[in-house]
Write a protein that holds these residues in place. Sequence first.
Motif, PDB file in Angstrom:
ATOM      1  N   GLU A  94     -15.024  -8.251  -4.812  1.00  0.00           N
ATOM      2  CA  GLU A  94     -16.407  -8.738  -4.861  1.00  0.00           C
ATOM      3  C   GLU A  94     -16.953  -8.699  -6.289  1.00  0.00           C
ATOM      4  O   GLU A  94     -17.657  -9.615  -6.720  1.00  0.00           O
ATOM      5  N   VAL A  95     -16.609  -7.644  -7.015  1.00  0.00           N
ATOM      6  CA  VAL A  95     -17.018  -7.561  -8.423  1.00  0.00           C
ATOM      7  C   VAL A  95     -16.434  -8.737  -9.199  1.00  0.00           C
ATOM      8  O   VAL A  95     -17.131  -9.403  -9.978  1.00  0.00           O
ATOM      9  N   ASP A  96     -15.139  -9.018  -8.999  1.00  0.00           N
ATOM     10  CA  ASP A  96     -14.485 -10.128  -9.706  1.00  0.00           C
ATOM     11  C   ASP A  96     -15.169 -11.459  -9.405  1.00  0.00           C
ATOM     12  O   ASP A  96     -15.410 -12.273 -10.308  1.00  0.00           O
ATOM     13  N   VAL A  97     -15.509 -11.676  -8.126  1.00  0.00           N
ATOM     14  CA  VAL A  97     -16.131 -12.941  -7.713  1.00  0.00           C
ATOM     15  C   VAL A  97     -17.508 -13.095  -8.360  1.00  0.00           C
ATOM     16  O   VAL A  97     -17.847 -14.152  -8.921  1.00  0.00           O
ATOM     17  N   GLN A  98     -18.302 -12.033  -8.302  1.00  0.00           N
ATOM     18  CA  GLN A  98     -19.674 -12.138  -8.827  1.00  0.00           C
ATOM     19  C   GLN A  98     -19.700 -12.214 -10.359  1.00  0.00           C
ATOM     20  O   GLN A  98     -20.550 -12.886 -10.940  1.00  0.00           O
ATOM     21  N   VAL A  99     -18.770 -11.515 -11.028  1.00  0.00           N
ATOM     22  CA  VAL A  99     -18.694 -11.603 -12.488  1.00  0.00           C
ATOM     23  C   VAL A  99     -18.280 -13.013 -12.904  1.00  0.00           C
ATOM     24  O   VAL A  99     -18.832 -13.583 -13.853  1.00  0.00           O
ATOM     25  N   MET A 107     -15.602  -3.221 -16.808  1.00  0.00           N
ATOM     26  CA  MET A 107     -15.811  -3.558 -15.389  1.00  0.00           C
ATOM     27  C   MET A 107     -15.668  -2.336 -14.484  1.00  0.00           C
ATOM     28  O   MET A 107     -16.173  -2.312 -13.366  1.00  0.00           O
ATOM     29  N   GLY A 108     -14.959  -1.317 -14.972  1.00  0.00           N
ATOM     30  CA  GLY A 108     -14.829  -0.090 -14.187  1.00  0.00           C
ATOM     31  C   GLY A 108     -16.175   0.557 -13.914  1.00  0.00           C
ATOM     32  O   GLY A 108     -16.366   1.225 -12.893  1.00  0.00           O
ATOM     33  N   LEU A 109     -17.142   0.348 -14.824  1.00  0.00           N
ATOM     34  CA  LEU A 109     -18.485   0.894 -14.625  1.00  0.00           C
ATOM     35  C   LEU A 109     -19.141   0.252 -13.405  1.00  0.00           C
ATOM     36  O   LEU A 109     -19.797   0.935 -12.600  1.00  0.00           O
ATOM     37  N   LEU A 110     -18.967  -1.057 -13.265  1.00  0.00           N
ATOM     38  CA  LEU A 110     -19.513  -1.748 -12.095  1.00  0.00           C
ATOM     39  C   LEU A 110     -18.869  -1.226 -10.814  1.00  0.00           C
ATOM     40  O   LEU A 110     -19.556  -0.978  -9.810  1.00  0.00           O
ATOM     41  N   MET A 111     -17.553  -1.076 -10.857  1.00  0.00           N
ATOM     42  CA  MET A 111     -16.823  -0.546  -9.692  1.00  0.00           C
ATOM     43  C   MET A 111     -17.337   0.836  -9.321  1.00  0.00           C
ATOM     44  O   MET A 111     -17.603   1.143  -8.153  1.00  0.00           O
ATOM     45  N   GLY A 112     -17.472   1.692 -10.323  1.00  0.00           N
ATOM     46  CA  GLY A 112     -17.876   3.068 -10.074  1.00  0.00           C
ATOM     47  C   GLY A 112     -19.248   3.157  -9.442  1.00  0.00           C
ATOM     48  O   GLY A 112     -19.460   3.912  -8.484  1.00  0.00           O
ATOM     49  N   GLU A 113     -20.201   2.378  -9.958  1.00  0.00           N
ATOM     50  CA  GLU A 113     -21.557   2.438  -9.419  1.00  0.00           C
ATOM     51  C   GLU A 113     -21.630   1.844  -8.015  1.00  0.00           C
ATOM     52  O   GLU A 113     -22.374   2.342  -7.161  1.00  0.00           O
ATOM     53  N   ALA A 114     -20.857   0.786  -7.776  1.00  0.00           N
ATOM     54  CA  ALA A 114     -20.847   0.198  -6.430  1.00  0.00           C
ATOM     55  C   ALA A 114     -20.230   1.167  -5.420  1.00  0.00           C
ATOM     56  O   ALA A 114     -20.719   1.303  -4.293  1.00  0.00           O
ATOM     57  N   ARG A 115     -19.184   1.865  -5.833  1.00  0.00           N
ATOM     58  CA  ARG A 115     -18.547   2.832  -4.931  1.00  0.00           C
ATOM     59  C   ARG A 115     -19.467   4.014  -4.653  1.00  0.00           C
ATOM     60  O   ARG A 115     -19.450   4.586  -3.564  1.00  0.00           O
ATOM     61  N   SER A 116     -20.260   4.408  -5.649  1.00  0.00           N
ATOM     62  CA  SER A 116     -21.202   5.506  -5.434  1.00  0.00           C
ATOM     63  C   SER A 116     -22.232   5.129  -4.373  1.00  0.00           C
ATOM     64  O   SER A 116     -22.657   5.964  -3.574  1.00  0.00           O
ATOM     65  N   VAL A 137     -22.906  -4.757  -4.908  1.00  0.00           N
ATOM     66  CA  VAL A 137     -22.353  -5.283  -6.163  1.00  0.00           C
ATOM     67  C   VAL A 137     -23.398  -6.133  -6.886  1.00  0.00           C
ATOM     68  O   VAL A 137     -23.556  -6.048  -8.117  1.00  0.00           O
ATOM     69  N   GLU A 138     -24.128  -6.925  -6.129  1.00  0.00           N
ATOM     70  CA  GLU A 138     -25.172  -7.759  -6.721  1.00  0.00           C
ATOM     71  C   GLU A 138     -26.221  -6.900  -7.432  1.00  0.00           C
ATOM     72  O   GLU A 138     -26.667  -7.221  -8.540  1.00  0.00           O
ATOM     73  N   SER A 139     -26.578  -5.775  -6.819  1.00  0.00           N
ATOM     74  CA  SER A 139     -27.566  -4.863  -7.399  1.00  0.00           C
ATOM     75  C   SER A 139     -27.048  -4.251  -8.703  1.00  0.00           C
ATOM     76  O   SER A 139     -27.780  -4.150  -9.700  1.00  0.00           O
ATOM     77  N   VAL A 140     -25.778  -3.864  -8.713  1.00  0.00           N
ATOM     78  CA  VAL A 140     -25.186  -3.247  -9.905  1.00  0.00           C
ATOM     79  C   VAL A 140     -25.088  -4.265 -11.039  1.00  0.00           C
ATOM     80  O   VAL A 140     -25.392  -3.961 -12.200  1.00  0.00           O
ATOM     81  N   ILE A 141     -24.662  -5.486 -10.740  1.00  0.00           N
ATOM     82  CA  ILE A 141     -24.533  -6.519 -11.775  1.00  0.00           C
ATOM     83  C   ILE A 141     -25.903  -6.877 -12.348  1.00  0.00           C
ATOM     84  O   ILE A 141     -26.055  -7.090 -13.563  1.00  0.00           O
TER      85      ILE A 141
END
Length: 735
Positions: free
Chosen positions: A167-172, A145-154, A125-129
């Motif tokens: 984790e996305v919510d916390v880091q954002v 934010m769905g873009l961040l989710m999608g890339e992290a899941r990939s 997640v840190e890398s994507v953000i």
Amino acid sequence: MADTLTLFTSIGLSEQKAKETLKNEALSSALKEGIIQAQRVNGANGVDKAMGTLLYSMASRLKDNKRLVFLSDCIAQRKICTELQLAAALDFVKSHPEDPISQKEFDEACGVGVVITPEQIEDAVESVIKKHKEQLLMERYRFNMGLLMGEARSALKWADGKVIKNEVDVQVLHLLGPKTEADLEKKPKVRELSLMEQLRGEALKFHKTGENYKTEGYVVTPKTMDLLQKHIEFTGGQVEKKVFSESKLFLQANDGICYLRYDDTNPEKEEEKYFTAIKDMVEWLGYTPYDVTHASDNFQKLYDLAVDLIRRGHAYVCHQKGEELKGHNVPPSPWRDRPVEESLVLFERMKKGMFAEGEATLRMKMVMEDGKMDPVAYRIKYTPHHRTGDEWCIYPTYDYTHCLCDSIENITHSLCTKEFQARRSSYYWLCNALDLYCPVQWEYGRLNLTYTVVSKRKIIKLVETGVVRDWDDPRLFTLTALRRRGFPPEAINNFCARVGVTVSQTTTEPHLLESCVRDVLNDTAPRAMAVLEPLKVTITNLPKDTKMDVRVPDFPANESKGTHTVPFTRTVFIEQSDFREVMEKGYKRLTPEQPVGLRHAGYVISVQKVIKDSQGKVVELEVTCCSSDTAEKPKAFIHWVSQPLVCEVRLYERLFLHKHPEDLSEVPGGFLSDINPNSLQVISSALVDTSVKGAKALDKFQFERVGYFSLDPDSSADKLVFNRTVTLKEDPGKI
């Protein structure tokens, strides 16, 4: 049956979902086998709801039950724990239909045993953000934010989606801080996708012209590629050619050509009025078919193909009685292996009328997807056909006709509802057995509404018993009924777009459809004023000959769209409910102590005298008026009419009392016992302002503060009749 129902509810299915599942024999059998296998593996631990959800999903999506035990074991042993893993598992077994499964390859393909640590999720997640940091800082919480989710899941294919989201919510939050007032401002309203746009998206999932063989379950024979090549040459290979089968409307959206075809194979049930109504409704919804065809156009071709089918050894004349052929456990026919020449002679005799009805049928030598053996292709009916008259006394069945007419018309995509999925195998078998071009059958879920019935047989029963007037009775949910009630076609299309096209059966509340109706009518139905339960009001401080024109906007939110005038005199009529003799807390309209404004008129009225009849009922008010410019602003403004037209108003409520009137567990007496006695209220002496005088049947209006109404075809020059389409968004009982 009861034991199986209990078994299904034990894994977390609702009782209604379990009952629906039992209606599908193939799904029911597969699910039962999967649960029992999982119970064997788990022993006393049983099958919990999470496991049950995966078993249901597996049973409904698995096409080859040879792998059912293997997959059930994997779910029971918690090797497969998520929908993501199950999807991968289904893909794996599909691509290895005959091979022995390599456990190692399977585990790798499905993420079995893969453990994703919190540290890995944090790093991903840190890398994507970091990658999107600049845009995030600029758009803040408006960023997708769905873009961040999608890339992290990939990056972490088998990670738990909920953990990634957290984790996305916390880091954002750490990057942007809490939301500010600017972040909380509403976004500009994004235009909703129309039905056509959504269905064009659905079309991306369809196969391309000539690539039928790439679709799931399609049967390839040595002649398939040659037949597909001829098909491409015929169609030009540029346009997808699609089929309307009776009411299947939505392929019009995909830049192809669409046929409206009537499968008029049963002379006892076909009536020209139904066919005319279907075509009218298709066009009313905004669709123009490329061509209108009938199965009966091809009766001679279908007969010739049946003769060919017999010659090839794939069909035979049978003498089992109709009762014997019902259901799925039909005893084998003793005539299945009769000589081809004998069947040819007998089939010719059937055509010539040498057998009685029910004495002989032509049956196909195949097993349907639901296990039914040797479906009937032709039966004898001495009933004139509404198009071919007495030319034929044998008629093809739907199972025989549908795929062959698709092939004859060079259809590329044949759409039907999900219940026809069990016929897909017979569809492919028959085309291939005759070495004909084979289209692809696509199924989609039927859309159902609560508080209604849609079965043709049940609607006919409602008409015959006098519960409703006809198919267009506004309490029904047939398209003709919805049109008569005043539903705009755009609203129905928008409703379908909102619900979406899915492969699962969907049941939706009517209020979602009504919401789409309000959205359209709010922008398209001009305003008028109508009083359903009139109370006479005399304005005593105006001269007796007072008469003026009051200008009323057709659309108050946008007065540039036009206005109309209505008369205003010394005598007006208001709703009885807009006056109360005794003041109550919270009541804002007219009382002896409280004045009220008259909408658009520019006056505020105050009660001077209450006139009652001999029974003590209030029949008239005497009031005085003053200009709203000088008076203290009243708490409310009410609608009114003066020198009005008398009209009839029909108010509709739900036809049935229960959500699911066909469900015997909910309505043991059957749907006819569930009729709402208050589903129709007729007000014969309502009053409406003169602006509606020139209206035509089906013209629509918003009666201010009352609801949306449509002019009924029963209207005459002497008396207008209005149907209430829907109420306003506000609670009708709002004070």
